[in-house]
Design an enzyme around this catalytic site. Structure first.
Site, mmCIF file in Angstrom:
data_model
loop_
_atom_site.group_PDB
_atom_site.id
_atom_site.type_symbol
_atom_site.label_atom_id
_atom_site.label_comp_id
_atom_site.label_asym_id
_atom_site.label_seq_id
_atom_site.Cartn_x
_atom_site.Cartn_y
_atom_site.Cartn_z
ATOM 1 N N GLY A 8 -0.370 4.200 -4.951
ATOM 2 C CA GLY A 8 1.079 4.233 -4.810
ATOM 3 C C GLY A 8 1.783 3.035 -5.400
ATOM 4 O O GLY A 8 2.654 3.170 -6.275
ATOM 5 N N SER A 9 1.423 1.828 -4.954
ATOM 6 C CA SER A 9 2.080 0.636 -5.505
ATOM 7 C C SER A 9 1.627 0.391 -6.937
ATOM 8 O O SER A 9 2.388 -0.150 -7.751
ATOM 9 C CB SER A 9 1.817 -0.578 -4.616
ATOM 10 O OG SER A 9 0.443 -0.724 -4.334
ATOM 11 N N CYS A 56 0.859 -1.184 0.000
ATOM 12 C CA CYS A 56 0.000 0.000 0.000
ATOM 13 C C CYS A 56 0.893 1.230 0.000
ATOM 14 O O CYS A 56 1.389 1.640 1.053
ATOM 15 C CB CYS A 56 -0.940 -0.001 1.208
ATOM 16 S SG CYS A 56 -2.003 1.445 1.286
ATOM 17 N N GLY A 57 1.089 1.816 -1.180
ATOM 18 C CA GLY A 57 1.960 2.971 -1.280
ATOM 19 C C GLY A 57 1.388 4.196 -0.590
ATOM 20 O O GLY A 57 2.110 4.921 0.109
ATOM 21 N N HIS A 58 0.086 4.425 -0.752
ATOM 22 C CA HIS A 58 -0.492 5.611 -0.108
ATOM 23 C C HIS A 58 -0.451 5.460 1.406
ATOM 24 O O HIS A 58 -0.229 6.429 2.136
ATOM 25 C CB HIS A 58 -1.919 5.863 -0.611
ATOM 26 C CG HIS A 58 -2.995 5.223 0.187
ATOM 27 N ND1 HIS A 58 -3.437 3.932 -0.036
ATOM 28 C CD2 HIS A 58 -3.737 5.678 1.236
ATOM 29 C CE1 HIS A 58 -4.395 3.634 0.823
ATOM 30 N NE2 HIS A 58 -4.599 4.671 1.602
#
Length: 356
Positions: free
Chosen positions: A272-273, A105-107
């Site tokens: 994000g990812s 989870c990029g965010h």
């Protein structure tokens, strides 16, 4: 939930996508069995391995309480802060959403970087950058928090290496036939050009985009490109990125996307990812030159900026995917939206809540 009376959270949004943080260590919530974050995630997901099967356990009751109405909603996202794998990271995290748990989870990583600085967990200068190292189920990632005038002005997420697994895979949907590109970037993403299905990336088109995302995810369920050499935890399509091309900027490509993940959940941010997955594909296509950036817009108009680092730019970060791949960085903004003490009345007939 009978013994649980209150849960404290700190909420952020990154590019419009919520992230609800629960520090299990400070709250003394029950630990998830496992020696590493990846093992704890596998335990939380359960033997089905999909992340969407019914779960048992007190900590999962907390997830349901916080993501379901009336305390949450179907678009809620969050994470349980846990101990890292070793002293090389500042914290670990188990990411969760309405259907279960995710490996990347990029965010959320960007929000956790801001949270770690805001809470003093990681000391930060008034001016300059500080790196927050985080163990996630797909490996060790980093959030570089940018500071100016005593406040956080942005966060750069360095992901585990992203790699392309398959190109131009035909997928049939009720909106027509399209081609999917599959890339792994902490989780598996399938990218499909929206216009190939007669769609544009807009709020008005969201019902059709969600339907297409669900159908594409189902169609690719057994495709070998969705398998990750790291095993079943990292395998299987997590998100479908429906994207459209916009005019290039002087600095590189410009795209807009909506990412449909889990069981029809919409990422309000540019993902994000998922941006990492797009960067791997663009790099393979030769569309990202040295020093060029991807300007990546979401369906609500927020923006992430992504780039591929030189091959020697990892320096020990972004480990965990194993094998070949490109190291990417994604920059965005994360802001605190509130602090909450959620409670469950002992005689509330709705219990942890419901989803519509």
């Amino acid at each position: 939930m009978t013994e649980l009376t209150a849960v404290r959270t700190v909420d952020y949004h990154t590019g419009g996508e919520p992230f609800r943080i629960v520090d299990t260590r400070a709250a003394e919530l029950p630990p998830v069995p496992g020696d590493t974050v990846a093992e704890r995630c596998a335990t939380a997901i359960g033997p089905g391995g999909s992340g969407t099967a019914p779960r048992r356990g007190e900590l999962d009751d907390v997830r349901r309480l916080l993501v379901q109405e009336p305390r949450g909603h179907a678009g809620m996202y969050g994470g349980f802060v846990v101990s890292p794998d070793d002293d090389g990271a500042h914290l670990g995290v188990l990411f969760w959403h309405k259907d279960g748990y995710s490996t990347a989870c990029g965010h959320g990583t960007m929000a956790l970087g801001a949270w770690a600085v805001d809470t003093g967990l990681v000391a930060a200068p008034d001016h300059g950058d500080v790196q927050v190292r985080i163990d996630v189920p797909s490996g060790r990632v980093a959030a570089t928090v940018h500071r100016d005038g005593g406040r956080t002005t942005g966060v750069t997420f360095r992901n585990v290496p992203a790699r392309v697994a398959a190109r131009k895979v035909p997928v049939a949907t009720t909106l027509g036939l399209a081609e999917a590109d599959i890339a792994h970037a902490g989780a598996c993403y399938a990218s499909v050009r929206a216009r190939d299905l007669g769609l544009e990336v807009s709020r008005a088109a969201l019902p059709d985009l969600v339907r297409a995302g669900r159908e594409i995810r189902t169609a690719l369920a057994t495709h070998p490109g969705t398998w990750h050499p790291g095993g079943p935890l990292l395998s299987g399509v997590y998100g479908v990125i429906l994207y459209e091309e916009l005019p290039d900027t002087p600095f590189g490509p410009h795209q807009r996307n909506v990412t449909v993940f889990a069981d029809g959940q919409i990422d309000r941010s540019p993902c994000g990812s998922g941006t990492s997955a797009r960067l791997a594909l663009l790099a393979q296509d030769g569309r990202l030159g040295a020093g060029e950036d991807l300007l990546h817009e979401s369906v609500v108009g927020t923006v992430f900026t992504g780039r591929v680092l030189p091959s020697d730019g990892g320096e020990g970060e972004g480990e965990g995917e194993g094998g070949d791949g490109v190291v990417t960085e994604v920059t965005g903004t994360a802001y605190r939206t509130g602090e909450h003490l959620f409670t469950l009345a002992p005689h509330d007939a709705l219990g942890p809540g419901f989803l519509l």
